[in-house]
Design a protein around this motif. Structure first.
Motif, PDB file in Angstrom:
ATOM      1  N   ARG A  38      23.320  16.487   5.043  1.00 54.37           N
ATOM      2  CA  ARG A  38      23.409  17.947   4.964  1.00 54.37           C
ATOM      3  C   ARG A  38      24.419  18.462   5.974  1.00 54.37           C
ATOM      4  O   ARG A  38      24.676  17.828   6.993  1.00 54.37           O
ATOM      5  N   GLN A  39      24.973  19.619   5.647  1.00 47.96           N
ATOM      6  CA  GLN A  39      25.930  20.261   6.547  1.00 47.96           C
ATOM      7  C   GLN A  39      25.684  21.754   6.561  1.00 47.96           C
ATOM      8  O   GLN A  39      25.802  22.418   5.524  1.00 47.96           O
ATOM      9  N   ALA A  40      25.320  22.252   7.730  1.00 51.23           N
ATOM     10  CA  ALA A  40      25.120  23.685   7.926  1.00 51.23           C
ATOM     11  C   ALA A  40      26.436  24.298   8.403  1.00 51.23           C
ATOM     12  O   ALA A  40      27.284  23.599   8.964  1.00 51.23           O
ATOM     13  N   LYS A  43      28.503  23.285  11.672  1.00 49.25           N
ATOM     14  CA  LYS A  43      27.917  22.062  12.223  1.00 49.25           C
ATOM     15  C   LYS A  43      28.467  20.830  11.516  1.00 49.25           C
ATOM     16  O   LYS A  43      28.999  20.927  10.414  1.00 49.25           O
ATOM     17  N   GLN A  44      28.301  19.684  12.155  1.00 50.49           N
ATOM     18  CA  GLN A  44      28.736  18.435  11.545  1.00 50.49           C
ATOM     19  C   GLN A  44      27.760  18.006  10.465  1.00 50.49           C
ATOM     20  O   GLN A  44      26.569  18.347  10.498  1.00 50.49           O
ATOM     21  N   ARG A  45      28.280  17.237   9.527  1.00 48.33           N
ATOM     22  CA  ARG A  45      27.420  16.687   8.498  1.00 48.33           C
ATOM     23  C   ARG A  45      26.500  15.654   9.138  1.00 48.33           C
ATOM     24  O   ARG A  45      26.940  14.827   9.947  1.00 48.33           O
ATOM     25  N   ALA A  91      21.372  24.513   4.510  1.00 51.49           N
ATOM     26  CA  ALA A  91      22.595  23.717   4.543  1.00 51.49           C
ATOM     27  C   ALA A  91      23.002  23.376   3.119  1.00 51.49           C
ATOM     28  O   ALA A  91      22.232  23.587   2.176  1.00 51.49           O
ATOM     29  N   VAL A  92      24.200  22.830   2.995  1.00 54.85           N
ATOM     30  CA  VAL A  92      24.584  22.176   1.751  1.00 54.85           C
ATOM     31  C   VAL A  92      24.130  20.727   1.858  1.00 54.85           C
ATOM     32  O   VAL A  92      24.444  20.048   2.850  1.00 54.85           O
ATOM     33  N   TYR A  93      23.388  20.285   0.871  1.00 49.97           N
ATOM     34  CA  TYR A  93      22.853  18.925   0.865  1.00 49.97           C
ATOM     35  C   TYR A  93      23.705  18.073  -0.075  1.00 49.97           C
ATOM     36  O   TYR A  93      23.922  18.440  -1.236  1.00 49.97           O
TER      37      TYR A  93
END
Length: 119
Positions: A38-40, A43-45, A91-93
């Motif tokens: 996930r990546q918010a 922030k880092q993945r 986040a994007v998952y």
């Protein structure tokens, strides 16, 4: 080549649940580890959970006890059951897959699915 297609993201209130799915197609016989990053924003993945073809699992500390990863090898699909969701889970998952046992540097990525947890 392997193609990964995610589904199941969406908007949920804090404390709620979502289930993500990721279906693999293509040269799937080569796949061992599958899982989710996930990546918010800003922030880092980060690796959330991973599972090998023999169903050995590992989880990020932040999701242990709340998220469960599972796999249906017959359907070439991996799932992420997310319970007790928190706003910080937003986040994007991304689904990921690798020919080895580790997902540290995945060979393949999905396009991502948005998960938004409202407070």
């Amino acid at each position: 080549q392997v193609q990964l297609v995610e589904s199941g993201g969406g908007l949920v209130q804090a404390g709620g649940s979502l289930r993500l799915s990721c279906a693999a197609s293509g040269t799937i016989f080569s796949i061992n580890a599958m899982g989710w990053y996930r990546q918010a924003p800003g922030k880092q993945r980060e690796l959330v959970a991973a599972i090998t073809v023999s169903r050995s699992t590992n989880y990020a500390d932040s999701v242990k006890g709340r998220f469960t990863i599972s796999r249906d090898n017959a359907k070439n699909t991996v799932y992420l059951q997310m319970n007790s969701l928190k706003p910080e889970d937003t986040a994007v998952y991304y689904c990921a897959a690798d020919t080895g046992r580790s997902l540290r540097y995945p060979d393949y990525w999905g396009q991502g699915t948005q998960v938004t947890v409202s407070s």
